[in-house]
Design a protein around this motif. Structure first.
Motif: not given
Length: 426
Positions: A237-251
């Motif tokens: 989803s666009t929301n997931l792509r946007n979330f992943l594009s910001k900051g350090l790699p998440p958990i």
């Protein structure tokens, strides 16, 4: 192909089925109705099995049969043999037109069916069942005294087999005589003992978590994992792509419970995020929670299946339940994982231990009285992210896995023994 269990027990079988189809075989997968849409989506013929798989914890509490987990497991795995139209009757019906059978451990009656039909048979379980001194039978409890560990490991296999066989023998023998028209088996026959004496071809898929023990003979094959990649036709989803594009790699956190077996609340997850300085992607089993949860700059909830091969390479660490498929996906992605197995599923505890002993992840095995607090989990997450030796080892293993083709290795083992069987028949 008969496989009984969760999605993790069906997914690798679909990968193998696709490989066998490509090699020119006609393939059917027999499993429970809940998997029909998933199996059919890959063009694999589905044979529905009406096996009800009760929640293990609820089963044990309701029966109140033993206070020993291994005995509870044995009762759980064999109790439904005794009901009308049980697994025995359904497997016998499903296998009537089979020319070869591949089965996982919970579908073990296929072994006797192949005996009756006189056709090739292969065991392809997701856990080790052959005797070795390297590690204990996965369903038996671990042994803590190091100087006796090899002895315990070796004898844990025949001990489990004897207990299990004594539990299922009356039902199996009645079925062998009344349905299969075969002779009953003696008290000491065992199931695993008989399989090993016959040298039944066995195909395991958990390399490189375990190296092939020296005691395992040529008929036992240890392939790499049977990955089923689906990211090619999947779009985030666009929301997931946007979330992943910001900051350090998440958990990534999936299927994690607190000490009362409730999933972490949003507040606890936010605390973990604050303590680690990382955002979190939560794979929730509650579809409504994932749908209604407020997306913040710290948390992102997803539900349903998501391709691990796409997602995990974008994570800093994976926190999960200790399933073999999730472990192998994290290893292929080359990222550390923290496994917190659910207390009532011993194969998860076994794989969690193997992961830690290989230096490829961290085991977080809770005891009954332990609490899985935000502080404890955050500290372990930080430790995994900062462990440079583990990171180096993971890169090496990741490169190795990417070069291997577990499905192809399994098909070659299948054909090797099929050719031997055919030559013997001629």
């Amino acid at each position: 192909m008969a496989t009984r269990g969760s999605h993790g027990d069906v997914r690798p079988y679909v990968a193998l089925a696709l490989g066998l189809k490509k090699a020119g075989h006609e393939v059917q997968i027999a499993t429970t109705e809940e998997h029909i849409e998933f199996v059919n989506s890959f063009g694999i013929e589905f044979v529905s099995m009406n096996w009800e798989f009760p929640n293990f914890e609820t089963y044990v509490l309701k029966k109140n049969i033993f206070n020993i987990r291994t005995l509870n497991e044995i009762a759980y795995l064999s109790d439904d043999l005794k009901i009308e139209n049980s697994m025995l009757a359904q497997l016998w019906q499903a296998c009537q037109k089979a020319e070869a059978i591949i089965f996982n451990a919970p579908a073990y009656p296929c072994y006797y069916i192949a005996e009756k039909l006189g056709i090739p048979c292969y065991m392809a379980p997701m856990q080790p069942h052959h005797q070795t001194r390297d590690f204990h039978n996965w369903i038996m409890p671990p042994f803590r005294l190091k100087f006796l560990k090899n002895i315990y490991n070796w004898f844990s296999y025949p001990l489990f087999d004897l207990i299990f066989w004594l539990h299922i023998r009356p039902t199996i023998n009645k079925w062998r005589q009344e349905t299969l028209n075969l002779l009953p088996l003696p008290v000491l026959a065992g199931l695993l003992r008989k399989i090993q004496q016959q040298k039944l071809p066995t195909i395991y898929s958990f390399s490189p978590l375990i190296s092939k023990p020296s005691e395992w003979e040529e008929y036992v094959h240890l392939t790499s994992y049977w990955f089923l990649d689906t990211s090619e036709n999947w779009q985030p989803s666009t929301n997931l792509r946007n979330f992943l594009s910001k900051g350090l790699p998440p958990i990534y956190i999936s299927k994690i419970w607190d000490n009362n077996h409730h999933q972490f609340t949003k507040e606890v997850l936010l605390e973990i995020s604050a303590l680690t300085g990382r955002r979190i992607i939560v794979h929730s089993s509650d579809a409504d929670e994932a749908k209604d949860a407020e997306f913040t700059d710290k948390l992102f909830f997803i539900d349903g299946l998501i391709p691990h091969e796409w997602l995990f390479s974008k994570m800093a660490v994976v926190v999960h339940h200790g399933g073999l498929g999730t472990i192998m996906s994290s290893l292929r992605a080359g990222i550390p994982s923290i496994a917190i197995p659910f207390l009532f599923l011993t194969d998860q505890e076994f794989w969690t231990t193997q992961l830690a002993q290989s230096g490829l992840g961290i085991d977080f095995i809770l005891q009954d009285e332990d609490e899985l607090s935000a502080q404890k989990l955050a500290a372990v997450i930080q430790s995994a992210i900062n462990d440079q030796a583990m990171q180096t080892r993971l890169i090496e293993v990741s490169n190795k896995i990417k070069k291997e083709d577990g499905v192809q290795q399994a098909i070659e083992a299948f054909h090797q023994h099929l050719d031997k069987y055919t030559s013997l028949q001629v």
